[in-house]
Design an enzyme around this catalytic site. Structure first.
Site, PDB file in Angstrom:
ATOM      1  N   ARG A  49       1.809  -1.985  -1.089  1.00  0.00           N
ATOM      2  CA  ARG A  49       0.677  -1.285  -1.701  1.00  0.00           C
ATOM      3  C   ARG A  49      -0.214  -0.540  -0.693  1.00  0.00           C
ATOM      4  O   ARG A  49      -0.557   0.612  -0.934  1.00  0.00           O
ATOM      5  CB  ARG A  49      -0.162  -2.240  -2.554  1.00  0.00           C
ATOM      6  CG  ARG A  49       0.627  -2.869  -3.710  1.00  0.00           C
ATOM      7  CD  ARG A  49      -0.271  -3.691  -4.621  1.00  0.00           C
ATOM      8  NE  ARG A  49      -1.218  -2.860  -5.302  1.00  0.00           N
ATOM      9  CZ  ARG A  49      -2.505  -2.802  -5.017  1.00  0.00           C
ATOM     10  NH1 ARG A  49      -3.016  -3.559  -4.083  1.00  0.00           N
ATOM     11  NH2 ARG A  49      -3.284  -1.984  -5.681  1.00  0.00           N
ATOM     12  N   CYS A  76       9.046  -0.282  11.496  1.00  0.00           N
ATOM     13  CA  CYS A  76       9.035   0.916  12.321  1.00  0.00           C
ATOM     14  C   CYS A  76       8.539   2.134  11.532  1.00  0.00           C
ATOM     15  O   CYS A  76       9.299   3.069  11.290  1.00  0.00           O
ATOM     16  CB  CYS A  76      10.457   1.114  12.820  1.00  0.00           C
ATOM     17  SG  CYS A  76      10.522   2.134  14.247  1.00  0.00           S
TER      18      CYS A  76
END
Ligand SMILES: Cc1ncc(COP(=O)(O)O)c(C=O)c1O
Length: 406
Positions: free
Chosen positions: A302, A332
Site C-alpha cells: 500500500r 530493489c
C-alpha cells in the site's frame, strides 16, 4: 500485545515478516456494522479482495456474513469456505469467458455486470445452459468520493461500471434477454472513503434508478451499495458504522429495497498488523537515518502503491529521545519504503516493529518479487495464536515451474 498474546513471542515462534490478526477485532467490526443496519433488510457481503486468507474468510462466515468475490478464484475460495452460491455476489471489471462459464450455472445472488457487452455474454452463456443468471448492473454515477485517485472508482474517468444514464436502457433490454434475471443495482465509489456525502449521493442515484425501473415493470430485490467505508490510519475522525448506516438508510429506507453492502477494509483493516524486524541501520549525510526492515512492498504494497500512511510502532520502545527515520524495505525498488522522516524511539538491528492497520490489502496483495516468499500469517483468538498460513518456501515457488536442462 494482541488480545493477550505477546507479539515478541509470536514473532519468535513464527519468524518475520509475519501478519498477525485479531479475530475479536473482526467480530467487533462486523457486529457494529450489522447492528447499525438492524431494522432494515440488509446483508453484509465481505469484500474478499481485502483479505482472502481462508481462515479470515471462514471467520466472516461464522459471523453470518455473505461475500463479494472479485474473481472466479475468490468465488471458488468462498464456496470452499462454506458459502452457498446465494451468499455470493460476483463483481469485477473484466470477467473472462471462463469466469462467466463457471459463474453462470452456480446460481449466485448476483453477477454484478460491468457493461452491456458483459450482459450479452452472460445471457448467451445462461441460455446455452438453459438457466437464468441473476444480475445487477454496476452503475458509475460520476461521483467524486474524495479518496486517493488510485482507489477511486465512481468517476466517468475510471474504468468501472456503466454510466448511470445508460443503465435503465440495459435493464429494459433484459426483458428481451431470457438468460438474465434483473436482481439488483450495484454501485461502488472507491475505497477508504471518509466523507458520507458521496455515499448518500450514490445511494440516491440508485434509488432513483430503481424507482424508474419499477415504474417500467422491472422489480428488483436489492440495492448493492458497494463497500468503501474508510478506517482511521492516523487517529483522525472517520465516520462510524452508525453514522454510515444513518446516512444511507435515510435515502434507501423509503424504497423498501433490501441493502447489500460490500465492506472489506472496515471489517479487517484494523484487525491486522505486520510484524517485521529491523535488519540494518545506516546514516546518510545530513543526519538522515535509514532503518531497513525484513518486510517490504512484497508483503505490504500500500505505501508504495498509493503512498498510504501506516502507524509503525516499536514493540518494545526504548525510553529515549526520538530520532527521525526513513523506514524502508529490502526490495530493489526506491518506492519500497513505509515511511519517510518518521519520528521513532531509537532503533537497533533486531528490533521488532509492528506496522498497524495492515489487515486489509496487505497480505492479499503480497508478491514473490525478488523471489521473496509470501509471508506467514497468525490468527489470535481467545488468547491463542494459531498459524493460518505457513511461510512460503522456494520449493513452493518452484513447484509451479519447469526445470529442465542442467
Ligand atoms: C466492487 C467493490 N466492492 C467492495 C470493495 C471493498 O472496498 P473496501 O475495502 O474499501 O470496503 C471494493 C474495493 O475497492 C470493490 O471494488
Amino acid at each position: 500485545m494482541c488480545d493477550g498474546v505477546t507479539l515478541e513471542r509470536v514473532a519468535q515462534d513464527h519468524g518475520t515478516p509475519l501478519y498477525v490478526y485479531s479475530a475479536e477485532s473482526v467480530r467487533t467490526a462486523y457486529r457494529e456494522l450489522d447492528r447499525a443496519f438492524a431494522g432494515h433488510p440488509h446483508r453484509i457481503h465481505y469484500a474478499m479482495k481485502a483479505n482472502s486468507s481462508f481462515m479470515i474468510v471462514r471467520l466472516l462466515k461464522q459471523l453470518g456474513s455473505a461475500v463479494d468475490a472479485n474473481s472466479i478464484g475468490e468465488v471458488e475460495l468462498a464456496m470452499r469456505a462454506g458459502f452457498a452460491p446465494a451468499d455470493i455476489v460476483f463483481s469485477g471489471v473484466g470477467k473472462s469467458p471462463e469466469e462467466i462459464e463457471r459463474a453462470v450455472p452456480l446460481g449466485l445472488k448476483a453477477i454484478n455486470a460491468e457493461s452491456g457487452g458483459e450482459l450479452e455474454r452472460i445471457d448467451r452463456a445462461a441460455r446455452a445452459r438453459g438457466v437464468r443468471a441473476r444480475v445487477a448492473v454496476r452503475v458509475n454515477p460520476n461521483i467524486d468520493a474524495g479518496t486517493h485517485p488510485h482507489i477511486s472508482t465512481g468517476l466517468h474517468i475510471n474504468k468501472f461500471g456503466v454510466p448511470l444514464e445508460q443503465a435503465a436502457g440495459l435493464y429494459r433490454k433484459m426483458l428481451t434477454q431470457p438468460g438474465l434475471e434483473p436482481a439488483g443495482i450495484h454501485v461502488h465509489l472507491g475505497s477508504q472513503i471518509v466523507t458520507l456525502d458521496p455515499m448518500q449521493r450514490a445511494a440516491a442515484a440508485v434509488v432513483r434508478l430503481a424507482q424508474e425501473l419499477r415504474d417500467a415493470g422491472i422489480v428488483l430485490d436489492h440495492l448493492d451499495i458497494g463497500g468503501g467505508l474508510g478506517i482511521s490510519y492516523d487517529g483522525s475522525h472517520v465516520p462510524t458504522a452508525s453514522e454510515y448506516a444513518a446516512a444511507v438508510l435515510s435515502i434507501v429506507k423509503p424504497s423498501g429495497l433490501a441493502i447489500a453492502m460490500e465492506p472489506g477494509r472496515f471489517l479487517v483493516g484494523a484487525a491486522g498488523a505486520l510484524l517485521t524486524r529491523v535488519i540494518d541501520l545506516k546514516d546518510a549525510p545530513g543526519g538522515h537515518h535509514f532503518a531497513v526492515l525484513d518486510a517490504g512492498m512484497t508483503e505490504l504494497m500500500r505505501p508504495a502503491l498509493y503512498g498510504s500512511f501506516h502507524r509503525i510502532e516499536a514493540v518494545t520502545p526504548r525510553p529515549s529521545r526520538e530520532l527521525r527515520y526513513d523506514i524502508v524495505g529490502p526490495v530493489c525498488e526506491s518506492t519500497d519504503a513505509f515511511a519517510h522522516d518518521r519520528a521513532m524511539t531509537p532503533l537497533e538491528v533486531g528490533d521488532l516493529l509492528a506496522i498497524l492497520d495492515a489487515g486489509a490489502y496487505g497480505s492479499a496483495m503480497s508478491s514473490n518479487y525478488n523471489r521473496r516468499p509470501l509471508p506467514a500469517e497468525v490468527l489470535v483468538d481467545a488468547g491463542r495464536a494459531t498459524m493460518i498460513r505457513r511461510r512460503q518456501t522456494i520449493d513452493d515457488q518452484l513447484a509451479l515451474e519447469t526445470r529442465t536442462g542442467d
